[in-house]
Write a protein that holds these residues in place. Structure first.
Motif, PDB file in Angstrom:
ATOM      1  N   ARG A 189       0.849  -1.464   0.070  1.00 30.27           N
ATOM      2  CA  ARG A 189      -0.173  -0.173   0.169  1.00 30.27           C
ATOM      3  C   ARG A 189       1.229   1.261  -0.354  1.00 30.27           C
ATOM      4  O   ARG A 189       0.543   2.120  -0.316  1.00 30.27           O
ATOM      5  N   HIS A 190       1.912   1.174   0.939  1.00 27.70           N
ATOM      6  CA  HIS A 190       3.168   1.882   0.267  1.00 27.70           C
ATOM      7  C   HIS A 190       3.749   2.455  -0.776  1.00 27.70           C
ATOM      8  O   HIS A 190       4.352   3.338  -1.064  1.00 27.70           O
ATOM      9  N   VAL A 191       3.642   1.313  -1.506  1.00 32.25           N
ATOM     10  CA  VAL A 191       4.975   1.281  -2.312  1.00 32.25           C
ATOM     11  C   VAL A 191       3.997   1.771  -3.715  1.00 32.25           C
ATOM     12  O   VAL A 191       4.925   2.524  -4.616  1.00 32.25           O
ATOM     13  N   THR A 192       3.303   1.158  -3.956  1.00 29.83           N
ATOM     14  CA  THR A 192       1.587   1.643  -4.860  1.00 29.83           C
ATOM     15  C   THR A 192       2.147   2.501  -5.414  1.00 29.83           C
ATOM     16  O   THR A 192       1.487   3.547  -6.515  1.00 29.83           O
ATOM     17  N   PRO A 193       1.742   3.587  -4.149  1.00 30.43           N
ATOM     18  CA  PRO A 193       1.480   5.332  -4.618  1.00 30.43           C
ATOM     19  C   PRO A 193       2.362   6.240  -5.422  1.00 30.43           C
ATOM     20  O   PRO A 193       2.657   6.733  -6.545  1.00 30.43           O
ATOM     21  N   TYR A 194       4.508   5.400  -4.427  1.00 30.15           N
ATOM     22  CA  TYR A 194       5.066   5.366  -5.349  1.00 30.15           C
ATOM     23  C   TYR A 194       5.097   5.461  -7.271  1.00 30.15           C
ATOM     24  O   TYR A 194       5.691   5.915  -8.198  1.00 30.15           O
ATOM     25  N   ILE A 195       4.623   3.779  -7.572  1.00 33.67           N
ATOM     26  CA  ILE A 195       4.330   3.981  -9.170  1.00 33.67           C
ATOM     27  C   ILE A 195       3.444   4.720  -9.429  1.00 33.67           C
ATOM     28  O   ILE A 195       3.520   4.963 -10.655  1.00 33.67           O
ATOM     29  N   VAL A 196       2.144   5.175  -9.322  1.00 30.48           N
ATOM     30  CA  VAL A 196       1.054   5.548  -9.754  1.00 30.48           C
ATOM     31  C   VAL A 196       2.033   7.261  -9.511  1.00 30.48           C
ATOM     32  O   VAL A 196       1.572   8.175 -10.526  1.00 30.48           O
ATOM     33  N   GLY A 197       2.574   7.748  -9.562  1.00 31.13           N
ATOM     34  CA  GLY A 197       3.050   9.236  -8.619  1.00 31.13           C
ATOM     35  C   GLY A 197       4.163   8.927 -10.320  1.00 31.13           C
ATOM     36  O   GLY A 197       4.079  10.171 -11.323  1.00 31.13           O
ATOM     37  N   ILE A 198       5.543   7.932 -10.645  1.00 34.03           N
ATOM     38  CA  ILE A 198       5.671   7.540 -11.367  1.00 34.03           C
ATOM     39  C   ILE A 198       5.494   7.976 -12.632  1.00 34.03           C
ATOM     40  O   ILE A 198       5.102   8.436 -13.786  1.00 34.03           O
TER      41      ILE A 198
END
Length: 204
Positions: free
Chosen positions: A119-128
């Motif tokens: 849940r913490h990693v996914t926001p990085y991915i969609v932000g990228i």
């Protein structure tokens, strides 16, 4: 920082302790988010905190921590990702997040809430991937509200057993969802059966 320390911090700093414990979860706080949110519920149930402000600060802590990940991904690009790829532990969560985004697109934000660390990693991915903030906020904040409500309520019921229950949920994640689903199903059957029985008795 351990569970006892968190309880002590809540006693000393109140609602702010819940907010910052969750907001700092993005950089790897040692206490799982599930335990922190449930602790907020338990603190409200015991009278240590008032229920509504405790829930609101807990919810704001959850979405603030995840939003930090989104903005880091959006503006720092792949630098954080490249660092994670060199860590075996994080590489597994990164791979899972990438698969979720590939399979579900923006709705990976919804699914990822129920997987610790992911849940913490996914926001990085969609932000990228340059997802617009409006879409991110709509999906992440609405799901975060429901997720926080579930665990906050669970903490109120768990009482002094928050740490054990929270760690169990953190460890097994979705595998334990059958428990509340089964309980809800039994309750619904009971209510329907009881309603029919009452109608029959009234008819007689």
């Amino acid at each position: 920082m351990g569970y006892d320390t968190l309880i002590s911090m809540i006693g000393d700093y109140g609602y702010a302790a819940l907010f910052f414990a969750l907001w700092l979860g993005i950089v790897g706080m040692p206490i799982p988010d599930e335990v922190i949110v449930m602790t907020g519920g338990a603190a409200a149930a015991s009278g240590l905190l008032h229920e509504i402000p405790a829930f609101l600060l807990t919810y704001l802590g959850v979405i603030s921590g995840l939003s930090l990940g989104y903005f880091l991904g959006r503006f720092m690009g792949t630098r954080v990702i490249e660092k994670w790829k060199r860590q075996k532990k994080m590489e597994r969560y990164l791979s899972m997040s990438e698969k979720l985004v590939e399979k579900y697109g923006p709705y990976a934000l919804v699914v990822s809430y129920f997987f610790p660390v992911v849940r913490h990693v996914t926001p990085y991915i969609v932000g990228i991937n340059k997802m617009g903030f409006r879409k991110y906020a709509l999906l992440s904040y609405s799901t975060g509200f429901v997720w926080t409500l579930i665990f906050f309520a669970a903490g109120k019921m768990a009482g002094n057993h928050v740490e054990q229950v929270g760690l169990l949920i953190h460890s097994y994640g979705l595998k334990l969802l059958w428990i509340p689903i089964a309980a809800a199903g039994i309750w619904m059957v009971y209510k329907i059966t009881r309603g029919k029985r009452s109608n029959l008795d009234a008819g007689n």
